[in-house]
Design an enzyme around this catalytic site. Structure first.
Site, PDB file in Angstrom:
ATOM      1  N   CYS A   1      73.805  72.014  41.263  1.00 37.04           N
ATOM      2  CA  CYS A   1      73.822  69.766  40.111  1.00 37.04           C
ATOM      3  C   CYS A   1      74.212  70.422  38.975  1.00 37.04           C
ATOM      4  CB  CYS A   1      72.812  69.312  40.272  1.00 37.04           C
ATOM      5  SG  CYS A   1      71.521  69.230  42.198  1.00 37.04           S
TER       6      CYS A   1
ATOM      7  N   HIS B   1      73.488  64.106  34.864  1.00 42.14           N
ATOM      8  CA  HIS B   1      73.208  64.724  36.060  1.00 42.14           C
ATOM      9  C   HIS B   1      72.077  63.395  36.596  1.00 42.14           C
ATOM     10  CE1 HIS B   1      72.958  66.317  39.905  1.00 42.14           C
ATOM     11  NE2 HIS B   1      71.654  66.450  40.413  1.00 42.14           N
TER      12      HIS B   1
ATOM     13  N   ASN C   1      72.216  61.376  44.301  1.00 41.40           N
ATOM     14  CA  ASN C   1      72.508  62.652  44.530  1.00 41.40           C
ATOM     15  C   ASN C   1      73.660  63.416  44.624  1.00 41.40           C
ATOM     16  OD1 ASN C   1      72.704  65.398  43.260  1.00 41.40           O
ATOM     17  ND2 ASN C   1      70.044  65.449  42.870  1.00 41.40           N
TER      18      ASN C   1
HETATM   19  O1  UT7 Z   1      69.214  67.621  41.503  1.00 40.57           O
HETATM   20  C1  UT7 Z   1      68.438  69.270  41.741  1.00 40.57           C
HETATM   21  C2  UT7 Z   1      66.964  68.883  41.305  1.00 40.57           C
HETATM   22  N1  UT7 Z   1      66.265  68.089  41.639  1.00 40.57           N
HETATM   23  C3  UT7 Z   1      66.016  67.203  41.181  1.00 40.57           C
HETATM   24  O2  UT7 Z   1      65.624  66.857  39.824  1.00 40.57           O
HETATM   25  C4  UT7 Z   1      64.711  66.324  41.997  1.00 40.57           C
HETATM   26  C5  UT7 Z   1      63.770  65.971  41.202  1.00 40.57           C
HETATM   27  N2  UT7 Z   1      62.927  65.440  41.928  1.00 40.57           N
HETATM   28  C6  UT7 Z   1      62.402  64.160  42.161  1.00 40.57           C
HETATM   29  O3  UT7 Z   1      63.184  63.600  41.656  1.00 40.57           O
HETATM   30  C7  UT7 Z   1      60.842  63.655  42.484  1.00 40.57           C
HETATM   31  O4  UT7 Z   1      59.603  64.655  42.694  1.00 40.57           O
HETATM   32  C8  UT7 Z   1      61.006  63.250  44.273  1.00 40.57           C
HETATM   33  C9  UT7 Z   1      61.986  61.760  43.494  1.00 40.57           C
HETATM   34  C10 UT7 Z   1      62.065  64.232  44.552  1.00 40.57           C
HETATM   35  C11 UT7 Z   1      60.121  63.083  44.693  1.00 40.57           C
HETATM   36  O5  UT7 Z   1      59.132  62.009  43.608  1.00 40.57           O
HETATM   37  P1  UT7 Z   1      58.128  62.178  43.813  1.00 40.57           P
HETATM   38  O6  UT7 Z   1      57.186  60.990  42.398  1.00 40.57           O
HETATM   39  O7  UT7 Z   1      57.469  63.379  42.854  1.00 40.57           O
HETATM   40  O8  UT7 Z   1      56.776  62.333  43.851  1.00 40.57           O
HETATM   41  P2  UT7 Z   1      55.628  63.225  45.548  1.00 40.57           P
HETATM   42  O9  UT7 Z   1      56.651  63.745  45.798  1.00 40.57           O
HETATM   43  O10 UT7 Z   1      54.593  63.811  44.116  1.00 40.57           O
HETATM   44  O11 UT7 Z   1      55.611  61.967  46.957  1.00 40.57           O
HETATM   45  C12 UT7 Z   1      54.626  61.155  45.786  1.00 40.57           C
HETATM   46  C13 UT7 Z   1      54.185  60.655  47.018  1.00 40.57           C
HETATM   47  C14 UT7 Z   1      53.572  61.252  48.777  1.00 40.57           C
HETATM   48  O12 UT7 Z   1      52.453  61.246  49.219  1.00 40.57           O
HETATM   49  P3  UT7 Z   1      50.456  61.930  48.656  1.00 40.57           P
HETATM   50  O13 UT7 Z   1      50.550  62.806  48.963  1.00 40.57           O
HETATM   51  O14 UT7 Z   1      50.400  60.898  47.375  1.00 40.57           O
HETATM   52  O15 UT7 Z   1      49.679  60.700  49.708  1.00 40.57           O
HETATM   53  C15 UT7 Z   1      54.864  61.542  49.261  1.00 40.57           C
HETATM   54  O16 UT7 Z   1      54.114  62.455  50.285  1.00 40.57           O
HETATM   55  O17 UT7 Z   1      55.200  59.565  48.164  1.00 40.57           O
HETATM   56  C16 UT7 Z   1      55.258  60.589  48.853  1.00 40.57           C
HETATM   57  N3  UT7 Z   1      56.688  60.426  49.540  1.00 40.57           N
HETATM   58  C17 UT7 Z   1      57.484  59.846  50.426  1.00 40.57           C
HETATM   59  N4  UT7 Z   1      56.688  58.539  50.599  1.00 40.57           N
HETATM   60  C18 UT7 Z   1      57.524  57.634  51.052  1.00 40.57           C
HETATM   61  C19 UT7 Z   1      57.127  61.435  49.375  1.00 40.57           C
HETATM   62  N5  UT7 Z   1      58.524  61.082  49.804  1.00 40.57           N
HETATM   63  C20 UT7 Z   1      59.054  59.832  49.878  1.00 40.57           C
HETATM   64  C21 UT7 Z   1      59.678  58.979  50.738  1.00 40.57           C
HETATM   65  N6  UT7 Z   1      58.913  57.754  51.545  1.00 40.57           N
HETATM   66  N7  UT7 Z   1      60.995  59.204  50.973  1.00 40.57           N
END
Ligand code: UT7
Length: 329
Positions: free
Chosen positions: A116, A256, A286
């Site tokens: 990225c 980004h 992204n």
């Molecule tokens: O560009 C390259 C660099 N990449 C980045 O900068 C990405 C950085 N990370 C992020 O943008 C975020 O961490 C994500 C968007 C990938 C995820 O968001 P988050 O707020 O960190 O969510 P999480 O991974 O902590 O998940 C929270 C909850 C989980 O459920 P439980 O364990 O709390 O029950 C996940 O299983 O949300 C769940 N979850 C979803 N639910 C519905 C994860 N993905 C999804 C989804 N739809 N697509």
């Protein structure tokens, strides 16, 4: 006469027509529009579906549009650098394929793989050739066909990424405008948190790697998020400090586009108002190396000669950084 700087003298983007909306994704994995919008800011992304097309074709469309817009002939281009993690093939590089597809017969090319942060790294690299008066016309393209490495059964990644390309022309300027400074950083230990498990020399493709779904992008999103905010904010502050600028002196911040919450956190850390932050994540998601030049393309009409602009990115590697430029037209 002032010192020679490499200035962006044109920008052009290209995105595929096919849209993949949050509602489409609701039918594919266990997710919903509300979760995706509130956690990422994304409403839809573009997916390349043209048979036989790949990253080089998106690059070629952007470059052809750029040449038309700037009146530069393909034979005048000295160098094309393509930032991508989704090269057409493991080898050869995509940039030379792009030279061929746009008829840049006097140019050479090479790819930059910094995920990225790829566009930022490639822009800083291309600028060296121009500011040192080695070449006069260098094109830097950021492009990724993320749909080719996304597992559409994995809700952790498939809601985030999209496809696209955008290219800038770099030419020498002596009026003070152009690329002024940059801070680029890397930390290879971050590879554990964001990578593709197989397909490289460490783990070549095999029936087992395909069965284990190891040819897709994988990330520990939460940990990447924390590093992204810290890395982007830190390098932005460093580049401002060493150029004796405050946020008030900067007209535009171009982050980004990985996650709307990351963008807002970086702006907040810098005390930078969101009205002057370029954002298009809601429509493209992204697009990895393409996000920053796609923003410049879409905001081009609002930019004025002499505007102070800070570009910043964070990505796989880990790689990150910030670049300060003065808009040239
Ligand atoms: O560009 C390259 C660099 N990449 C980045 O900068 C990405 C950085 N990370 C992020 O943008 C975020 O961490 C994500 C968007 C990938 C995820 O968001 P988050 O707020 O960190 O969510 P999480 O991974 O902590 O998940 C929270 C909850 C989980 O459920 P439980 O364990 O709390 O029950 C996940 O299983 O949300 C769940 N979850 C979803 N639910 C519905 C994860 N993905 C999804 C989804 N739809 N697509």
């Amino acid at each position: 006469m002032g010192k020679t700087r490499a200035a962006i003298t044109g920008v052009q983007g290209w995105v595929p027509e096919t849209k993949l909306t949050n509602h489409d994704l609701e039918k594919m994995v266990d997710t919903n529009d509300e979760w995706i919008q509130s956690r990422t800011g994304i409403k839809e992304r573009r997916i390349l579906r043209t048979p036989g097309w790949a990253t080089s074709d998106m690059c070629a469309e952007a470059v052809k549009g750029l040449l038309e817009k700037t009146g530069v002939k393909p034979g005048e281009i000295d160098l094309i650098i393509v930032a991508t993690v989704t090269a057409d093939m493991v080898f050869p590089d995509t940039a030379n394929t792009v030279c061929d597809k746009v008829g840049a017969k006097n140019a050479f090319g090479f790819d930059v793989n910094a995920a990225c942060s790829g566009f930022l790294f490639a822009l800083a690299t291309g600028a060296q050739y121009v500011q040192n008066e080695v070449y006069n016309k260098v094109i830097v393209v950021g492009s990724d066909m993320m749909s080719s490495i996304i597992d559409y059964t994995d809700r952790n990644t498939c809601v985030i990424f999209g496809d696209g390309a955008a290219a800038v022309l770099l030419e020498p300027r002596k009026d003070g405008n152009g690329i002024v400074d940059f801070v680029l950083r890397g930390d290879g230990s971050g590879r554990e948190m964001l990578h593709m498990k197989a397909g490289g020399s460490l783990k070549p493709a095999s029936l087992e790697t395909v069965a284990a779904r190891e040819h897709y992008a994988w990330q520990d999103g939460k940990r990447v998020y924390v590093h992204a905010v810290k890395g982007m904010s830190g390098t932005c502050e460093e580049v401002l400090r060493r150029n004796k600028l405050t946020s008030d002196d900067v007209q535009w911040l171009v982050p980004h586009q990985a996650n709307m919450r990351i963008i807002q956190s970086v702006a907040e850390h810098m005390h930078f108002p969101m009205e002057r932050v370029m954002v298009n994540i809601e429509r493209y998601g992204n697009t990895t190396a393409a996000t920053i030049p796609l923003c410049l393309w879409e905001y081009e009409k609002q930019l004025k000669k002499g505007d102070n602009i800070i570009l910043t990115a964070f990505g796989g590697g880990f790689t990150w950084g910030a670049l300060y430029l003065k808009w040239a037209y």
